[in-house]
Design an enzyme around this catalytic site. Structure first.
Site, PDB file in Angstrom:
ATOM      1  CD  GLU A 290      16.544  33.046  57.336  1.00 28.10           C
ATOM      2  OE1 GLU A 290      15.301  32.917  58.236  1.00 28.10           O
ATOM      3  OE2 GLU A 290      16.671  33.814  56.482  1.00 28.10           O
TER       4      GLU A 290
ATOM      5  N   GLY B   8      21.988  34.716  52.088  1.00 28.17           N
ATOM      6  CA  GLY B   8      22.640  33.152  52.794  1.00 28.17           C
ATOM      7  C   GLY B   8      22.386  33.432  54.272  1.00 28.17           C
TER       8      GLY B   8
ATOM      9  CE  LYS C   3      20.173  37.673  46.794  1.00 23.23           C
ATOM     10  NZ  LYS C   3      21.749  37.587  46.882  1.00 23.23           N
TER      11      LYS C   3
ATOM     12  N   GLY D 259      27.996  31.378  49.950  1.00 26.16           N
ATOM     13  CA  GLY D 259      29.200  30.137  50.186  1.00 26.16           C
ATOM     14  C   GLY D 259      28.028  29.215  50.634  1.00 26.16           C
TER      15      GLY D 259
HETATM   16  N1  LIG Z   1      26.119  29.375  46.330  1.00 27.07           N
HETATM   17  C1  LIG Z   1      25.684  29.967  47.076  1.00 27.07           C
HETATM   18  O1  LIG Z   1      26.543  30.530  48.139  1.00 27.07           O
HETATM   19  C2  LIG Z   1      24.057  30.509  47.266  1.00 27.07           C
HETATM   20  C3  LIG Z   1      23.522  31.166  48.030  1.00 27.07           C
HETATM   21  C4  LIG Z   1      21.951  31.448  48.633  1.00 27.07           C
HETATM   22  C5  LIG Z   1      21.231  30.558  47.975  1.00 27.07           C
HETATM   23  N2  LIG Z   1      21.816  30.200  46.773  1.00 27.07           N
HETATM   24  C6  LIG Z   1      21.364  29.477  45.895  1.00 27.07           C
HETATM   25  O2  LIG Z   1      20.819  28.179  46.142  1.00 27.07           O
HETATM   26  C7  LIG Z   1      20.732  27.824  45.143  1.00 27.07           C
HETATM   27  C8  LIG Z   1      21.971  26.598  44.438  1.00 27.07           C
HETATM   28  O3  LIG Z   1      22.913  27.091  44.567  1.00 27.07           O
HETATM   29  P1  LIG Z   1      24.980  26.388  44.305  1.00 27.07           P
HETATM   30  O4  LIG Z   1      25.292  27.392  43.735  1.00 27.07           O
HETATM   31  O5  LIG Z   1      24.345  25.514  44.749  1.00 27.07           O
HETATM   32  O6  LIG Z   1      24.275  25.624  42.365  1.00 27.07           O
HETATM   33  P2  LIG Z   1      25.852  24.924  41.755  1.00 27.07           P
HETATM   34  O7  LIG Z   1      26.594  24.998  42.877  1.00 27.07           O
HETATM   35  O8  LIG Z   1      25.559  25.149  40.071  1.00 27.07           O
HETATM   36  O9  LIG Z   1      24.536  23.140  42.303  1.00 27.07           O
HETATM   37  C9  LIG Z   1      23.275  23.128  41.747  1.00 27.07           C
HETATM   38  C10 LIG Z   1      22.710  21.748  41.501  1.00 27.07           C
HETATM   39  O10 LIG Z   1      21.934  21.884  41.157  1.00 27.07           O
HETATM   40  C11 LIG Z   1      21.668  20.440  39.713  1.00 27.07           C
HETATM   41  N3  LIG Z   1      20.939  20.857  39.377  1.00 27.07           N
HETATM   42  C12 LIG Z   1      20.614  21.932  38.181  1.00 27.07           C
HETATM   43  N4  LIG Z   1      20.432  22.073  37.576  1.00 27.07           N
HETATM   44  C13 LIG Z   1      19.573  20.243  37.335  1.00 27.07           C
HETATM   45  C14 LIG Z   1      18.691  19.927  36.875  1.00 27.07           C
HETATM   46  N5  LIG Z   1      17.852  20.304  35.479  1.00 27.07           N
HETATM   47  N6  LIG Z   1      18.320  18.915  36.966  1.00 27.07           N
HETATM   48  C15 LIG Z   1      19.207  18.142  37.825  1.00 27.07           C
HETATM   49  N7  LIG Z   1      20.182  18.603  38.584  1.00 27.07           N
HETATM   50  C16 LIG Z   1      20.323  19.700  38.292  1.00 27.07           C
HETATM   51  C17 LIG Z   1      23.868  20.043  39.717  1.00 27.07           C
HETATM   52  O11 LIG Z   1      24.097  19.043  39.002  1.00 27.07           O
HETATM   53  P3  LIG Z   1      25.510  18.819  39.126  1.00 27.07           P
HETATM   54  O12 LIG Z   1      26.162  18.896  40.086  1.00 27.07           O
HETATM   55  O13 LIG Z   1      25.366  17.366  38.330  1.00 27.07           O
HETATM   56  O14 LIG Z   1      25.876  19.424  37.820  1.00 27.07           O
HETATM   57  C18 LIG Z   1      24.186  21.017  40.731  1.00 27.07           C
HETATM   58  O15 LIG Z   1      24.770  19.673  41.360  1.00 27.07           O
HETATM   59  C19 LIG Z   1      20.215  28.300  43.638  1.00 27.07           C
HETATM   60  O16 LIG Z   1      18.830  28.577  43.977  1.00 27.07           O
HETATM   61  C20 LIG Z   1      20.927  29.979  44.556  1.00 27.07           C
HETATM   62  O17 LIG Z   1      19.901  30.746  44.197  1.00 27.07           O
HETATM   63  C21 LIG Z   1      23.058  30.193  46.609  1.00 27.07           C
END
Ligand SMILES: NC(=O)c1ccc[n+]([C@@H]2O[C@H](COP(=O)([O-])OP(=O)(O)OC[C@H]3O[C@@H](n4cnc5c(N)ncnc54)[C@H](OP(=O)(O)O)[C@@H]3O)[C@@H](O)[C@H]2O)c1
Length: 428
Positions: A129, A134, A205, A302
């Site tokens: 979802e 988001g 998307k 977010g």
């Molecule tokens: N941000 C949003 O608002 C949003 C909205 C919709 C969808 N998404 C999706 O949700 C997902 C996460 O987004 P995010 O913004 O939360 O990303 P983020 O803030 O960059 O966080 C990524 C997390 O994953 C860990 N990580 C990344 N690569 C890794 C690896 N190879 N091995 C182990 N740990 C790993 C990182 O570890 P460390 O903390 O140690 O660096 C971090 O904790 C993405 O697919 C994004 O497209 C995000």
């Protein structure tokens, strides 16, 4: 009651929100699913990194196999991002019977069919979802809410960064480059903004939404993509003068069994509800044969909005576990995909031309439209002393894309046409 144990891959923006909601809403969640939900292990890249949330150090791991091979873990929540490596982790987890919740649009747009097939094979759920818009529950709405209808159109503002930039350009008359820089300084745009501003994020998307809305496997290559980087403040000024806003719209349409999907800057009539979606907000407009017009609006990204969708999926997986129906969902894409040709894709167009400022020019130009049977809704000609040329602003009636291309080719070849400054699809 036996707790449901979750392995969380990622503790960044979304992962942190997931922990906050699972812990903060625990009693409500438990009342709904009949078991406590426990985050058993959390995968991060660096265990020693300072975090905005307290997670006990023994729960953190840098070894993904500690989660995937852990027989006590029932569900894996993937919020780490990435494509190939992440796909391999998910396929391996599915083959071990773990259910998956993911927010990863890149992964689902590119490898959704393969992952869903693997899930079926192993009787597992894969829910996603949060991968589109988001906090807006649009996937569940398309799959369940509209299961009784036949959807003919989905239009989405599904990328907050580009909507923020276009809103600023419209409200403040600012130039694209200046607003992009400001958005980067504020953290709304990435230092490499290509995926957002060139429309790729929105295209991924729309691949997901079109697949679910039209029940046919749409691939990323089927989406015709154009971004916002060539939009000028003059374009936005003209749009406003004519009663339009410029928005980066994902547009998926179906006529009979033929579909088209695009992402492109579009002039949207101010009276259309999607024209007033501003800033980083997202909206998805859905038209169904029976229901007519509907629109869904909210935060597209977010920490907490996105985590709301992730945890709702987690609740759905746990409810299925209780009922013993995981992996038994209906096939989401059961129709053959038939794509429209350019002759079948119809829309209105806005065109801004710079032409020689002399008698007879307008007649020659309108003749080119007549030749390819593109009829005109309005034509405005005005002198532009700063360039010593005239400007012609044309809005067409519905024209097919092939005919519009031929008109543009003809205009390009005319000596009196000095420049085709802009061309936009028009909605509303
Ligand atoms: N941000 C949003 O608002 C949003 C909205 C919709 C969808 N998404 C999706 O949700 C997902 C996460 O987004 P995010 O913004 O939360 O990303 P983020 O803030 O960059 O966080 C990524 C997390 O994953 C860990 N990580 C990344 N690569 C890794 C690896 N190879 N091995 C182990 N740990 C790993 C990182 O570890 P460390 O903390 O140690 O660096 C971090 O904790 C993405 O697919 C994004 O497209 C995000």
């Amino acid at each position: 009651m036996k707790p449901i144990r979750v392995g969380l891959l990622g503790l960044g923006t979304v992962g942190t929100g997931v922990v906050r909601i699972v812990e903060g809403h625990q009693s409500d969640l438990e009342s709904q699913v009949g078991s406590p939900i426990v985050i058993e292990k959390v995968l991060v890249q660096n265990k020693n990194k300072a975090r905005s949330i307290g997670v006990s150090p023994e729960k953190l791991t840098e070894d993904v196999w500690e989660i995937i091979y852990n027989p006590d873990i029932d569900v894996i929540v993937e919020v780490m991002g990435g494509i190939e490596l992440t796909k391999n982790y998910i396929l391996e987890a599915l083959s071990r019977g773990k259910h998956i919740v993911t927010a990863n649009k890149d992964l689902m747009a590119l490898h959704g069919p393969e992952i869903l097939a693997k899930a079926q094979e192993h009787g597992c759920d894969v829910l996603y979802e949060a991968s589109v818009a988001g906090g807006i529950p649009i996937i569940r709405t398309l799959v369940e809410g509209f299961s009784s209808d036949r959807i003919t159109k989905i239009m989405g503002i599904v990328n907050g960064t580009t909507n923020y930039i276009l809103t600023k350009m419209s409200k403040e008359g600012a130039a694209y480059g200046d607003v992009l820089k400001e958005a980067q300084d504020l953290g709304y745009a990435e230092s490499d903004p290509t995926s957002d501003v060139e429309g790729l994020d929105a295209a991924r998307k729309m691949t997901i939404l079109a697949t679910l809305g039209f029940r046919a496997n749409v691939a990323l290559e089927d989406v015709d993509v154009k971004g916002i980087s060539s939009i000028t403040k003059e374009d936005i000024l003209y749009a406003k003068r004519l009663g339009y806003e410029v928005k980066l719209l994902g547009i998926a349409e179906r006529q009979d069994d033929y579909i088209s999907v695009s992402v492109q800057p579009t002039m949207v009539k101010l009276t259309h509800p999607i024209a007033s979606v501003n800033g980083v907000f997202n909206a998805v407009y859905v038209y169904g044969e029976a229901v007519g017009e509907t629109m869904f609006y909210g935060a597209g990204a977010g920490e907490l909005p996105t985590a709301t969708s992730v945890v709702a999926d987690l609740v759905a997986v746990v409810k299925n576990l209780k009922l013993g129906v995981n992996g038994k969902q209906e096939k989401l894409a059961y129709k053959e995909k038939k794509l429209k040709t350019d002759e079948q894709i119809a829309s209105k167009y806005f065109m801004l031309l710079h032409v020689d400022d002399r008698a007879g020019v307008l007649a020659r130009i309108t003749q080119a439209f007549a030749e390819y049977e593109v009829s005109l809704e309005s034509v405005l000609q005005q002198p532009n002393p700063s360039i010593q040329e005239a400007e012609i602003i044309i809005i067409t009636h519905d024209a097919n894309k092939a005919a519009a291309k031929k008109v543009l080719q003809a205009l390009e070849g005319m000596e009196v046409v000095k420049a085709i400054k802009s061309v936009y699809r028009v909605e509303g």
